[in-house]
Design a protein around this motif. Structure first.
Motif, short mmCIF file in Angstrom:
data_model
loop_
_atom_site.label_atom_id
_atom_site.label_comp_id
_atom_site.label_asym_id
_atom_site.label_seq_id
_atom_site.Cartn_x
_atom_site.Cartn_y
_atom_site.Cartn_z
N ARG B 200 0.84 -1.21 0.00
CA ARG B 200 0.00 0.00 0.00
C ARG B 200 0.87 1.25 0.00
O ARG B 200 0.59 2.21 -0.70
CB ARG B 200 -0.89 0.03 1.25
N THR B 203 2.46 1.67 -3.49
CA THR B 203 1.55 1.90 -4.63
C THR B 203 0.63 3.09 -4.43
O THR B 203 0.14 3.66 -5.39
CB THR B 203 0.68 0.66 -4.91
N ILE B 204 0.36 3.47 -3.19
CA ILE B 204 -0.57 4.59 -2.95
C ILE B 204 0.15 5.76 -2.27
O ILE B 204 0.25 6.84 -2.83
CB ILE B 204 -1.78 4.16 -2.08
N PRO B 207 3.50 7.27 -4.21
CA PRO B 207 3.18 8.07 -5.41
C PRO B 207 2.45 9.38 -5.06
O PRO B 207 2.66 10.39 -5.72
CB PRO B 207 2.26 7.16 -6.22
N LEU B 208 1.61 9.33 -4.02
CA LEU B 208 0.91 10.55 -3.66
C LEU B 208 1.85 11.57 -3.01
O LEU B 208 1.57 12.76 -3.01
CB LEU B 208 -0.27 10.24 -2.72
#
Lengths: 356, 292
Positions: B200, B203-204, B207-208
């Motif tokens: 998580r 991938t989340i 990148p944010l």
């Protein structure tokens, strides 16, 4: 295909606030259940507990026959649609929908089939390569729905999914959600504070208040036989009229306000003080003035198809609302005689607020 | 295109005048001077000077000490930026998860921000003092023959350590606010979609945070290039043998201590060009990939 069962589910937050006081609930396979209530009633907390985003303090939550109290959210086989969409802004809409499947090890072909099928159902075919920011609110919510659909979960959870949309879109999406749920037949729990959404979507409605399920039933049951003053006032718009009264000596009627009478067919001891509830649409005007209640017009709202008349009666100027079909004109201060039918009258205990 | 015409009033120019004046006096004029001087050869006492075209640049580029310093600067900057970003990202993620006493953790982690680079250098000096430095004793007690006064690598290690320590708190603040800017519901949606917390994150969350990371990368490289001057000057002074002298420090040493104004100016012009190229590169090629 699944059932959700809650046994004495309780939630107490770290700061000692008790959000849920033991909820018992069984949601049948394929059933669309709506949790409705004012803000702070615990409806979202309950939904989030089913999702696994909030821990459960006491009791148990079962999906099918499996107790999921300590199961990670990702392992509960549920999908959730959030109020603010909660899309991943850095991914395309396609990737947003595929993310959950990818993490569960589905093959690329399977993912592609599922995403494209869902996109077709939701009319998102042309938007798959775009990112969420490039979509309108309604489209974003559809992507969020798509993300839930592709998973083919046991349970759908909706957390006020339409609150961020404008009025027109909300009605459209409401129908779409209902359609989709019936078509897919997936057990769904839907949280809202909007009673129109609640009434129209629910197979079964749960009215919550202060961490307690006040009443569970079909929308019509709840409309026709509200279990308490709270439910009666929360469901129905404009809200039900409540009139304080006393049962007459011969038990044939209730005396309210300045001596007006409402007939009674219940067997209730004489002299008992109670609250009489009459929905605005269940009052009728009597021409000859023989109605039970004489009230003066205070204000009128014409909605075209119907007219809402706000009146007051008695020396204490208690207010009462009347809802009439069509358009009507009344002068301010004009006296109207209102009548109602015995079987449309709701009686509540004045202390406990419970239905009699 | 229809253009909106505003009445020309001189007032706005008065408002920006102080800023423009400051830029002109403290940046444009010295920069122009540096460019001009880089073409001159001056005698040691500044009595006479001679226009020599690109000879200063040729000298600089062919000198092994400049090349050595350039390589050190590149490696040093990369390490400082990478390590301090990595450490502060880790700390920010952990601090963001803390519920009890979160404020105290965060305040303590931000404290380093208040320390000026020369003070950080001084602290490093004390910790690595061969007579009484605790870290110096610690490393040697492990059996390393740690001696940053004679060993170039050890000296580079000391400078890097201080520079990273000084920068971690700045990065931490930015990462923490970046993390708090990620909507809670997005993180929650991710917990429903992905069981592995590590996955998580990559991938989340990561990148944010990419725009924050990019911004910090620019800031940290600039910091490593220029602001570490104070740390180096107080701790190693570029020793041993210029092994820990960054390009900026070398400009200072050659120009102000070595009195080679022309060569020093040529170096700073080269430095200006390098930084410009680096900045253009960052914004053209990397920024595009990090914004979502």
């Amino acid at each position: 295909m699944a059932t959700v069962t809650l046994n004495r589910a309780e939630k107490t937050y770290d700061n000692g606030f008790k959000a849920l006081h033991g909820i018992d609930l069984h949601i049948g396979d394929g059933e669309f259940t709506v949790l409705v209530g004012p803000s702070g009633c615990g409806k979202s907390t309950l939904l989030r507990m089913i999702a696994g985003l909030e821990s459960i303090t006491n009791g148990e939550i079962k999906i099918d026959d499996r107790v999921v109290n300590n199961v990670a959210p990702a392992d509960r086989d549920i999908a959730m649609v959030f109020q603010n969409y909660a899309l991943y802004p850095h991914m395309t809409n396609y990737a947003n929908m595929a993310y959950g499947l990818k993490n569960r090890g589905y093959s690329k072909v399977e993912i592609d089939t599922r995403v494209r099928d869902a996109a077709k159902i939701l009319q998102l075919d042309d938007y798959l390569e775009r990112k969420p920011q490039q979509l309108s609110g309604g489209q974003r919510q559809r992507v969020a729905m798509g993300r839930a659909i592709v998973r083919e979960p046991k349970v759908f959870l909706f957390d006020e999914p339409l609150s961020n949309l404008d009025a027109k879109l909300r009605v459209d999406m409401r129908l779409e959600i209902k359609n989709l749920q019936q078509r897919l037949g997936i057990t769904s729990v839907y949280v809202t504070h909007d009673q129109v959404e609640a009434m129209t979507l629910a197979d079964r409605l749960i009215v919550m208040n202060a961490g307690v399920a006040e009443q569970i039933g079909t929308p019509i049951e709840i409309y026709e036989k509200p279990a308490s003053l709270f439910v009666a006032s929360f469901i129905g718009s404009p809200s039900m009229n409540f009139l304080n009264g006393t049962v007459s000596d011969d038990k044939s009627h209730v005396v309210i306000g300045d001596g007006s009478k409402i007939n009674l067919d219940h067997q209730i001891e004489s002299g008992r003080e109670l609250v009489v509830g009459v929905r605005p649409e269940h009052f009728t005007l009597t021409v000859d003035g023989s109605g039970a209640l004489k009230a003066r017009v205070r204000m009128i709202e014409s909605l075209g198809a119907e007219t809402l008349v706000y009146l007051e009666f008695g020396e204490k100027n208690e207010s009462v609302t009347l809802r009439m079909q069509g358009t009507h004109q009344f002068a301010k201060g004009q006296e109207l005689a209102l009548a109602t039918t015995t079987d449309l009258v709701h009686l509540f205990d004045r202390d406990s607020g419970k239905r009699l | 295109m229809k253009r909106v015409q505003f009445g020309h009033s001189p007032v706005p120019y008065f408002f920006v005048a102080p800023q423009i004046l400051i830029i002109a006096i403290f940046f444009l004029w010295p920069a122009a001077q540096a460019v001009y001087q880089s073409f001159l050869l001056e005698d040691a006492f500044g009595m006479s000077s001679q226009f020599v075209w690109f000879r200063n640049f040729e000298d600089v580029l062919s000198s092994s000490s400049w090349l050595k310093s350039a390589i050190f600067t590149a490696v040093f900057s990369f390490l400082v930026a990478f390590i301090s970003i990595a450490i502060s990202l880790f700390l920010a993620v952990r601090a963001d998860e803390v519920i009890r006493g979160a404020k105290s953790y965060k305040t303590l982690l931000m404290w380093g921000y208040a320390v000026a680079p020369p003070v950080a250098g001084l602290l490093g000096n004390m910790l690595f003092n061969p007579l009484m430095g605790d870290l110096y004793k610690l490393f040697n007690s492990f059996g390393f023959e740690f001696n940053h006064i004679q060993n170039a690598n050890d000296a580079a290690f000391v400078v890097t350590l201080i520079a990273v320590w000084k920068q971690v708190s700045v990065n931490f603040i930015f990462f923490l606010s970046g993390l708090q800017g990620i909507p809670k519901s997005v993180t929650e949606a991710a917990t429903l979609d992905c069981k592995s917390a590590e996955r998580r994150f990559w991938t989340i969350t990561f990148p944010l945070l990419a725009p924050t990371t990019f911004f910090l990368m620019v800031i940290n490289l600039t910091y490593a290039f220029f602001e570490t001057f104070g740390i180096i000057d107080v701790s190693t002074k570029g020793s041993p043998g210029g092994a820990t002298a960054t390009l900026v420090y070398k400009v200072y040493v050659d120009g102000f201590l070595g009195a080679d104004m022309g060569g020093s100016s040529a170096q700073s012009v080269l430095l200006m060009i390098m930084v410009s190229v680096l900045t253009v590169f960052q914004f053209r090629f990397i920024e595009r990939k990090v914004h979502y």
